[in-house]
Design an enzyme around this catalytic site. Structure first.
Site, mmCIF file in Angstrom:
data_model
loop_
_atom_site.group_PDB
_atom_site.id
_atom_site.type_symbol
_atom_site.label_atom_id
_atom_site.label_comp_id
_atom_site.label_asym_id
_atom_site.label_seq_id
_atom_site.Cartn_x
_atom_site.Cartn_y
_atom_site.Cartn_z
ATOM 1 N N SER A 178 0.855 -1.342 0.063
ATOM 2 C CA SER A 178 -0.137 -0.137 -0.090
ATOM 3 C C SER A 178 0.891 1.426 0.013
ATOM 4 O O SER A 178 0.320 2.362 -0.525
ATOM 5 C CB SER A 178 -1.039 0.108 1.077
ATOM 6 N N HIS A 231 -0.843 5.772 6.811
ATOM 7 C CA HIS A 231 -0.250 5.836 5.391
ATOM 8 C C HIS A 231 0.153 7.206 5.086
ATOM 9 O O HIS A 231 -0.501 8.257 5.508
ATOM 10 C CB HIS A 231 -1.285 5.253 4.478
#
Length: 267
Positions: free
Chosen positions: A41, A248
């Site tokens: 990711s 993230h």
């Protein structure tokens, strides 16, 4: 006519004195690299929004560092097969097929899911300091014993399928700036999380170097932009409305952190 004679005279004088006149150069041709991006990711760009429709649940963003490289450098060809949630096994089984003997540049960010980044952060947020520290310690033990071999398998697969490619292994940012006033997790939990990320990065750097690859270390460029820092945050904190984004890089983290480090390492 007068201008023509003056131009001729100027060129003659320049030649006589060894002066080189530089004319406007044509636009630079697009680089000849055939670039393939692999990974999880952090490589697909989860958290950076602007996901491509073709990527589905892999959540590949046009703001991810591989896509930014493609936009700015314009290699001869570009393909990203990075996918949210990918492990080293997923790269081997589902992503290496994108490589070929004509591939000249490869990037890969992988390893975090093999030691359970996501489940660790859930444990730390929901279960408290003792369970957090215990979960990270178990992940560190697993990383020391299993991650080097898993990474070596990925790197051997890359070299086998793309024998002439430059390979850049891109690491992970450390999540927290320590020593600041910060709500949420305890200072002990934050320090232990950082310790675990540093261990994964150090193991990855060693494995990449052993394979003859370049390791692109993003840790220092994220300093001042981490969670609990006083600067612009380049990482999403816990987002209960969109858990996928949590921990993230933001679009700014991809463009201001990941991209310049990868661009420099890619050559």
């Amino acid at each position: 006519m007068r201008r023509s004679r003056l131009a001729t005279l100027a060129l003659t004088l320049a030649a006589s004195f060894g002066i080189t006149l530089t004319l406007a150069a044509p636009a630079q041709a697009a680089p000849a690299d055939r670039y393939v991006a692999l990974g999880d990711s952090y490589a697909s760009g989860v958290g950076a929004d602007s996901y491509t429709s073709e990527s589905g649940s892999c959540l590949r963003s046009t703001n991810a560092y591989p896509a930014l490289y493609n936009t700015n450098i314009r290699p001869a060809s570009y393909r990203s097969v990075a996918c949210s949630g990918a492990t080293t096994t997923d790269v081997i089984n589902n992503q290496l097929s994108a490589l070929s003997s004509t591939t000249t540049l490869v990037s890969v960010t992988i390893g975090g899911n093999d030691v359970g980044f996501s489940s660790i952060m859930s444990t730390c947020v929901l279960q408290g300091e003792t369970q957090c520290v215990s979960a990270i310690q178990a992940a560190e033990d697993k990383a020391r014993t299993q991650l080097p071999g898993k990474l070596a398998n990925v790197y051997n697969g890359i070299r086998s399928r793309a024998p002439s490619a430059r390979v850049v292994v891109v690491g992970y940012p450390v999540f927290y700036q320590l020593g600041t006033v910060c709500v949420g997790l305890s200072a002990t939990s934050r320090a232990k999380i950082n310790e675990g990320i540093n261990l994964v990065d150090d193991i990855t750097r060693t494995a990449a170097t052993s394979a003859g690859f370049t390791f692109a270390d993003v840790r220092s460029i994220f300093v001042g932009h981490q969670l609990c820092s006083y600067g612009e945050k380049w990482l999403h904190a816990l987002n209960v409305l969109n858990l996928t984004k949590s921990y993230h890089p933001t679009a700014a983290g991809q463009s201001g952190g990941y991209y310049p480090v990868f661009r420099s390492a890619a050559g």
